[in-house]
Design an enzyme around this catalytic site. Structure first.
Site, short mmCIF file in Angstrom:
data_model
loop_
_atom_site.label_atom_id
_atom_site.label_comp_id
_atom_site.label_asym_id
_atom_site.label_seq_id
_atom_site.Cartn_x
_atom_site.Cartn_y
_atom_site.Cartn_z
N ASP A 48 0.84 -1.20 0.00
CA ASP A 48 0.00 0.00 0.00
C ASP A 48 0.88 1.25 0.00
OD1 ASP A 48 -2.98 1.10 0.93
OD2 ASP A 48 -1.36 2.30 1.76
N TYR A 53 3.15 9.98 -0.57
CA TYR A 53 4.24 9.37 0.19
C TYR A 53 5.59 9.62 -0.47
CZ TYR A 53 0.51 6.57 2.42
OH TYR A 53 -0.61 6.15 3.07
N LYS A 78 -2.96 5.89 -4.28
CA LYS A 78 -4.07 6.79 -3.96
C LYS A 78 -3.90 8.12 -4.67
CE LYS A 78 -3.67 4.82 0.70
NZ LYS A 78 -2.24 4.47 0.69
N HIS A 111 -7.71 9.55 -1.44
CA HIS A 111 -6.95 9.54 -0.18
C HIS A 111 -7.70 10.19 0.98
CE1 HIS A 111 -2.49 9.20 1.18
NE2 HIS A 111 -3.32 8.95 2.18
#
Length: 281
Positions: A48, A53, A78, A111
């Protein structure tokens, strides 16, 4: 590599998802590459990540270097808040896929709800289009309220396959889990072990861990699994990556689960932002 294999949970589109996955939040790109490769060696097949990120490329390099076939893996990313909107989401998806080095994605998620921005319905429509085009196998959301889940279903006729949201023993989200179960939406837990170590020092968890010859982290993961949650613990430490995976070998009894359920602190247990009011780029 251990002999454990994650259970597969059914999604409402007929596909399945490995119940225990591996999260890479707050990992730098190079760190994520090595950590994901290590996770693959341990046995994880469900990864994931997210655009925000900053490590999709690292995850992509790990996938390429692993030698694993795409059909052996389940990869999630996401769409970030600033990329919401119909066309913006389609463009953001293309960029994520390029970084991941994939042709087809297993799961794409919105998200955050971002209620003031108010673009979540058109963003959801973009995910529906990506799924219809065969570019994404499954679609879902993160950090939505029950009301917003109802709204996107009423607007589009399409129910999410997964809802990923903060869930741990101090904040177990019983109302959202109940709604999801009634709708056939899988509930996925982020920050499943809490943050900062406070939860893992909880005497109730230490007692249950000692009883089973396990660690508090393994007890919490086993609790998520027992509840039917999809769970994505994160650690860059090889020993903890393996430790978390070995939670698959732990079975809690009804008394254990009831004791952990009793740690619920309601809203006071929340450690992240409240999706109902949070709006951030």
């Amino acid at each position: 590599m251990t002999n454990f294999v994650s259970p597969e949970l059914p999604l409402n589109n007929g596909r399945t998802i490995p119940q225990l996955g591996y999260g890479v939040w707050q990992m730098e790109d190079q760190v994520a590459e090595g950590a994901v490769l290590n996770a693959f060696e341990v046995g994880y097949r469900h990864i994931d990540t997210a655009r925000i990120y900053g490590n999709e490329a690292g995850v992509g390099r790990a996938i390429a270097a692993s030698g694993l076939a795409p059909e052996e893996l389940f990869i999630t990313t996401k769409v970030w808040n600033s990329d919401q909107g119909y066309q913006q989401t389609l463009d953001a998806f293309d960029a994520s896929m390029e970084r991941l080095g994939l042709q087809t994605l297993d799961l794409y998620l919105i998200h955050w709800l971002q209620p003031k921005q108010g673009k979540y319905v058109e963003t959801w429509n973009a995910l529906i289009e990506l799924q219809k085009a065969g570019r994404v196998r499954s679609i879902g959301v993160c950090n939505f309220t029950t009301e917003a889940l109802q709204e996107i279903e009423e607007a589009t006729g399409v129910v999410p396959e997964i809802h990923q949201v903060e869930t741990h023993p101090y904040f177990p989200q019983p109302e959202l889990r109940s709604y999801a179960a009634a709708k056939g939406i899988l509930h996925q837990s982020w920050s499943p072990l809490g943050q900062g170590g406070e939860l893992l020092a909880e005497p109730v968890l230490e007692r249950i861990a000692a009883k089973h010859g396990a660690t508090p982290a393994q007890v919490v993961i086993a609790w998520h699994l027992a509840l039917g949650n999809v769970v994505i613990p994160k650690s860059a430490t090889p020993a903890r990556i393996a430790e978390n995976w070995a939670a698959l070998g732990l079975t809690l009894d009804a008394g254990d689960i009831a004791a952990i359920d009793g740690l619920d602190q309601g809203r006071a247990g929340r450690i992240g932002a409240d999706p109902a009011v949070s709006d951030f780029a």
